[in-house]
Motif scaffolding. Structure first.
Motif, PDB file in Angstrom:
ATOM      1  N   GLY A 126      19.829  41.405  13.275  1.00  0.00           N
ATOM      2  CA  GLY A 126      20.868  40.970  14.199  1.00  0.00           C
ATOM      3  C   GLY A 126      21.220  39.499  14.065  1.00  0.00           C
ATOM      4  O   GLY A 126      22.295  39.075  14.470  1.00  0.00           O
ATOM      5  N   ASP A 127      20.328  38.702  13.475  1.00  0.00           N
ATOM      6  CA  ASP A 127      20.557  37.275  13.256  1.00  0.00           C
ATOM      7  C   ASP A 127      20.832  37.053  11.766  1.00  0.00           C
ATOM      8  O   ASP A 127      20.090  37.547  10.923  1.00  0.00           O
ATOM      9  CB  ASP A 127      19.318  36.490  13.701  1.00  0.00           C
ATOM     10  CG  ASP A 127      19.486  35.005  13.547  1.00  0.00           C
ATOM     11  OD1 ASP A 127      18.813  34.439  12.673  1.00  0.00           O
ATOM     12  OD2 ASP A 127      20.283  34.404  14.297  1.00  0.00           O
ATOM     13  N   LEU A 128      21.891  36.331  11.440  1.00  0.00           N
ATOM     14  CA  LEU A 128      22.297  36.148  10.048  1.00  0.00           C
ATOM     15  C   LEU A 128      21.223  35.452   9.221  1.00  0.00           C
ATOM     16  O   LEU A 128      20.916  35.878   8.106  1.00  0.00           O
ATOM     17  CB  LEU A 128      23.611  35.361   9.979  1.00  0.00           C
ATOM     18  CG  LEU A 128      24.125  35.025   8.577  1.00  0.00           C
ATOM     19  CD1 LEU A 128      24.321  36.273   7.741  1.00  0.00           C
ATOM     20  CD2 LEU A 128      25.421  34.228   8.677  1.00  0.00           C
ATOM     21  N   ALA A 129      20.623  34.395   9.737  1.00  0.00           N
ATOM     22  CA  ALA A 129      19.607  33.666   8.972  1.00  0.00           C
ATOM     23  C   ALA A 129      18.395  34.552   8.688  1.00  0.00           C
ATOM     24  O   ALA A 129      17.820  34.509   7.594  1.00  0.00           O
ATOM     25  CB  ALA A 129      19.183  32.411   9.725  1.00  0.00           C
TER      26      ALA A 129
ATOM     27  N   ALA B  90       9.093  27.238  13.193  1.00  0.00           N
ATOM     28  CA  ALA B  90       7.790  27.759  12.787  1.00  0.00           C
ATOM     29  C   ALA B  90       7.929  28.930  11.812  1.00  0.00           C
ATOM     30  O   ALA B  90       7.187  29.023  10.826  1.00  0.00           O
ATOM     31  CB  ALA B  90       6.995  28.183  14.013  1.00  0.00           C
ATOM     32  N   LEU B  91       8.880  29.815  12.064  1.00  0.00           N
ATOM     33  CA  LEU B  91       9.093  30.963  11.191  1.00  0.00           C
ATOM     34  C   LEU B  91       9.600  30.519   9.822  1.00  0.00           C
ATOM     35  O   LEU B  91       9.128  31.010   8.787  1.00  0.00           O
ATOM     36  CB  LEU B  91      10.069  31.952  11.837  1.00  0.00           C
ATOM     37  CG  LEU B  91      10.342  33.248  11.085  1.00  0.00           C
ATOM     38  CD1 LEU B  91       9.049  34.025  10.836  1.00  0.00           C
ATOM     39  CD2 LEU B  91      11.329  34.093  11.865  1.00  0.00           C
TER      40      LEU B  91
ATOM     41  N   ASN C 228      10.451  41.397  13.637  1.00  0.00           N
ATOM     42  CA  ASN C 228      10.139  41.285  15.062  1.00  0.00           C
ATOM     43  C   ASN C 228      10.707  40.038  15.720  1.00  0.00           C
ATOM     44  O   ASN C 228      10.646  39.921  16.941  1.00  0.00           O
ATOM     45  CB  ASN C 228       8.618  41.323  15.268  1.00  0.00           C
ATOM     46  CG  ASN C 228       8.032  42.657  14.842  1.00  0.00           C
ATOM     47  OD1 ASN C 228       8.698  43.686  14.901  1.00  0.00           O
ATOM     48  ND2 ASN C 228       6.792  42.632  14.399  1.00  0.00           N
ATOM     49  N   ALA C 229      11.245  39.122  14.932  1.00  0.00           N
ATOM     50  CA  ALA C 229      11.775  37.872  15.491  1.00  0.00           C
ATOM     51  C   ALA C 229      13.124  38.108  16.162  1.00  0.00           C
ATOM     52  O   ALA C 229      13.945  38.889  15.679  1.00  0.00           O
ATOM     53  CB  ALA C 229      11.930  36.835  14.391  1.00  0.00           C
ATOM     54  N   GLN C 230      13.328  37.441  17.287  1.00  0.00           N
ATOM     55  CA  GLN C 230      14.619  37.518  17.975  1.00  0.00           C
ATOM     56  C   GLN C 230      15.638  36.595  17.317  1.00  0.00           C
ATOM     57  O   GLN C 230      16.820  36.884  17.295  1.00  0.00           O
ATOM     58  CB  GLN C 230      14.449  37.131  19.448  1.00  0.00           C
ATOM     59  CG  GLN C 230      13.571  38.082  20.223  1.00  0.00           C
ATOM     60  CD  GLN C 230      14.179  39.474  20.278  1.00  0.00           C
ATOM     61  OE1 GLN C 230      15.376  39.623  20.461  1.00  0.00           O
ATOM     62  NE2 GLN C 230      13.352  40.483  20.093  1.00  0.00           N
TER      63      GLN C 230
END
Length: 155
Positions: free
Chosen positions: A110-113, A26-27, A19-21
């Motif tokens: 969608g985000d590599l990390a 914090a994540l 769910n993270a953009q």
């Protein structure tokens, strides 16, 4: 399960990642808190200090790779691919094997990390599920209400 994984809830960490953009401090700290056993026990070694500096600098991909190196020393990045707007990252213990023989664990986002951390969390979940003692288990004691009877005729 071991004490270190009692508070580890793979579905909730996985849901937060899905769910993270984008990756946030914090994540990343939540993943370290909930999924990492080695990080807290190392104290302020050079490797944990480097990881914290990467997190402070918001170098998320480098921090994810450093965390994997620290927590999963037997696992390696097998493949990183970008396809149709998503990163696909595969971790493997035997990356020299052909794809069809290897049991790689994959994460995508969608985000590599976050894709790297999704694969990392999957590996940690597999490790938590398959953690077994190194000694064989002892069969349970026989039921005191059941009595063995010999039915052989020796005549």
């Amino acid at each position: 399960m071991t004490d270190a994984f009692r508070h580890y809830d793979p579905p909730s960490v996985g849901d937060h990642l899905r769910n993270a953009q984008g990756m946030t401090r914090a994540l990343m700290l939540e993943i370290i808190d909930k999924a990492c056993r080695r990080f807290p026990s190392l104290g302020q070694s050079e490797r944990t200090g480097r990881l914290m500096r990467l997190i402070d600098a918001e170098a998320w991909t480098d921090a994810a790779l450093a965390l994997m190196e620290l927590e999963l020393p037997l696992w390696h990045v097998r493949r990183i691919a970008y396809d149709e707007g998503e990163w696909h990252c595969a971790l493997s213990r035997e990356r020299e094997l052909p794809d069809w023989l290897d049991a790689a664990v994959e994460g995508c986002h969608g985000d590599l990390a976050i894709a790297l951390m999704a694969a990392f969390v999957e590996v940690k979940a597999l490790a938590a599920e398959s953690s077994r003692p190194s000694v064989p288990t002892v069969p349970p004691a026989p039921d005191p209400l059941v009595e063995a009877a010999a039915c052989e005729n020796f005549s």
